[in-house]
Each structure stands twice: as structure tokens, then as C-alpha cells.
Design a protein around this motif. Structure first.
Motif, PDB file in Angstrom:
ATOM      1  N   CYS A  10       0.843  -1.188   0.000  1.00 34.40           N
ATOM      2  CA  CYS A  10       0.000   0.000   0.000  1.00 34.40           C
ATOM      3  C   CYS A  10       0.888   1.252   0.000  1.00 34.40           C
ATOM      4  N   ILE A  45       0.033  -7.231   4.836  1.00 37.55           N
ATOM      5  CA  ILE A  45       0.020  -5.898   4.241  1.00 37.55           C
ATOM      6  C   ILE A  45       1.327  -5.193   4.573  1.00 37.55           C
ATOM      7  N   CYS A  61       2.964  -1.459   4.500  1.00 35.52           N
ATOM      8  CA  CYS A  61       2.737  -0.020   4.325  1.00 35.52           C
ATOM      9  C   CYS A  61       3.887   0.676   5.042  1.00 35.52           C
ATOM     10  N   PHE A  76      -5.228   2.495   9.717  1.00 31.93           N
ATOM     11  CA  PHE A  76      -5.042   1.268  10.500  1.00 31.93           C
ATOM     12  C   PHE A  76      -6.348   0.477  10.612  1.00 31.93           C
ATOM     13  N   PHE A 129      -6.780  -1.296   7.388  1.00 32.98           N
ATOM     14  CA  PHE A 129      -5.897  -2.460   7.296  1.00 32.98           C
ATOM     15  C   PHE A 129      -6.450  -3.633   8.098  1.00 32.98           C
ATOM     16  N   HIS A 130      -6.990  -3.341   9.287  1.00 35.60           N
ATOM     17  CA  HIS A 130      -7.578  -4.397  10.115  1.00 35.60           C
ATOM     18  C   HIS A 130      -8.706  -5.089   9.365  1.00 35.60           C
ATOM     19  N   LEU A 145      -7.342  -7.397   6.437  1.00 38.38           N
ATOM     20  CA  LEU A 145      -6.516  -8.561   6.740  1.00 38.38           C
ATOM     21  C   LEU A 145      -7.380  -9.773   7.065  1.00 38.38           C
ATOM     22  N   LEU A 202       0.706  -7.091   9.515  1.00 38.07           N
ATOM     23  CA  LEU A 202       0.918  -5.749   8.990  1.00 38.07           C
ATOM     24  C   LEU A 202       2.360  -5.340   9.258  1.00 38.07           C
ATOM     25  N   ILE A 204       4.905  -2.082   8.978  1.00 37.88           N
ATOM     26  CA  ILE A 204       4.996  -0.642   8.734  1.00 37.88           C
ATOM     27  C   ILE A 204       6.463  -0.208   8.789  1.00 37.88           C
ATOM     28  N   PHE A 255      -4.422  -4.512  16.978  1.00 38.83           N
ATOM     29  CA  PHE A 255      -3.241  -5.275  16.573  1.00 38.83           C
ATOM     30  C   PHE A 255      -2.352  -5.602  17.770  1.00 38.83           C
ATOM     31  N   LYS A 303      -2.924  -9.022  13.379  1.00 38.76           N
ATOM     32  CA  LYS A 303      -4.319  -8.637  13.574  1.00 38.76           C
ATOM     33  C   LYS A 303      -4.924  -9.350  14.774  1.00 38.76           C
TER      34      LYS A 303
END
Length: 199
Positions: free
Chosen positions: A38, A137, A139, A155, A158-159, A162, A168, A170, A185, A197
Motif C-alpha cells: 500500500c 500488508i 505499508c 489502520f 488495514f484491520h 486482513l 501488517l 509498517i 493489533f 491482527k
């Protein structure tokens, strides 16, 4: 601002490859691993993901898909071409470079093989939902351009995007500290900024 390299912060990629992908592979899979880059900018990140997954799944019976998004049409066009200067490949190991890149007459490097073909590029605002579900993911180094309210929205998105027990990743200078979204998370690898997640 498109400033990036293949396998930026190599220790993060080593951890994802050795730890996170192993977790995703721990159960018998029948469907591909689905990854989302992303804010993919000029394409180094999604192609890094694709190369990593190609190598990890070399002897597996299932495949993968990489979904790459950015708001900039110029960045996406550059990424689709897949041609990079040598300085963008400083973190690419020689054997990986020889397997996945070919040198052009202009002394640039063009990514080829399955690693290129498995990446799909789309224009998408980070604050919009992709409408898809992912195992992992990425990002990284994008959130710094958004304020706290933007972080909360991203965020949460994203949750929602997923799958159960999805991950995730970052950027090294980014964090969920102080956000309501941090309740969504678990920070499982603080050094690498890798979250899982909470379903």
C-alpha cells in the motif's frame, strides 16, 4: 515523494521471510498467499515482496498474488515498466539480481520472470478500502505523510483488509503508539514494526 530501494531495511525482509512466511505456511494451504503493498510508489516494494515470495514458495504447491496500489499515476506507470538504476538495487544479493533482473544497454536493470508477472498495480487512495482480503500488508514509510486522524482511518482499514491472524508491516520510523487502532493489533516484532491482527 518516491524515495525507495529494493529490500529497504534488509533485516525486516529477513525476518518476514524466515518468521512471518513460515507462520503463514504453518497450515496446509490451498489458496495463494495474498500480499498488499500500500503506497507502492515506484514499485521497489511490491517487486521485493514478489521476489521474496517466489523464492520462499519455490518448492510449494501453492502460489501468491501481490496487489500494489498508489495514488500517483506517474509512479504506477514507472513501476509497471520495472526498470531501475543500480543504486536502487544495493540491497539485492548477487544471486537474486542474476535470477530476477537483466541488465539493459543503458546500464539499468529490468525486472523480469514470474516476480514481475505476479504483481498487479492499481490506483487507490490509501484512505479507501481495497475491497480485498490479504494475508499480509506492507505499508512502509508512507504513514509519515498523514496526520493522526489519517493514521486511525488507515489502520482501521488495514484491520478490515486482513484475514484472520494476518500481518501488517509498517516503516521503521512509524508506530501505532497513541492511536485507538493499536487495540486492533498485537505488536509481535517491535524492532521490525510487524503487527498481527487481533480478530
Amino acid at each position: 515523494i518516491n524515495v525507495t530501494k529494493f529490500f529497504r531495511d534488509p533485516h525486516v525482509w529477513d525476518t518476514v521471510s524466515s518468521d512471518i512466511l513460515t507462520k503463514l505456511d504453518s497450515q496446509t494451504r490451498f489458496s495463494p498467499i495474498r500480499a498488499w503493498s500500500c503506497g507502492c510508489a515506484s514499485g521497489e516494494e511490491p517487486y521485493s515482496i514478489s521476489i521474496m515470495l517466489t523464492n520462499f514458495l519455490k518448492h510449494k504447491k501453492y502460489s501468491y498474488d501481490v496487489f500494489a496500489t498508489d495514488i500517483s499515476l506517474d509512479a504506477l506507470e514507472f513501476a509497471k515498466n520495472g526498470i531501475y538504476r543500480e543504486e536502487n538495487l544495493v540491497n539485492v544479493k548477487p544471486e537474486v539480481k542474476s535470477e530476477h533482473f537483466e541488465k539493459t544497454p543503458e546500464n539499468t536493470y529490468k525486472i523480469y520472470s514470474k516476480a514481475k508477472n505476479q504483481v498487479q498495480f492499481f490506483r487507490l487512495d490509501m484512505l479507501k478500502n481495497s475491497g480485498k482480503l490479504f494475508d499480509i500488508i506492507f505499508c512502509r514509510n508512507v504513514l509519515i505523510y498523514y496526520d493522526k486522524n489519517g493514521h486511525e482511518q488507515i489502520f482501521k482499514k488495514f484491520h478490515e483488509s486482513l484475514k484472520k491472524d494476518g500481518f501488517l508491516v509498517i516503516g521503521q520510523d512509524e508506530s501505532m503508539i497513541g492511536t485507538e487502532a493499536s487495540k486492533l493489533f498485537d505488536l509481535i516484532l517491535p524492532k521490525e514494526r510487524i503487527y498481527k491482527k487481533i480478530s
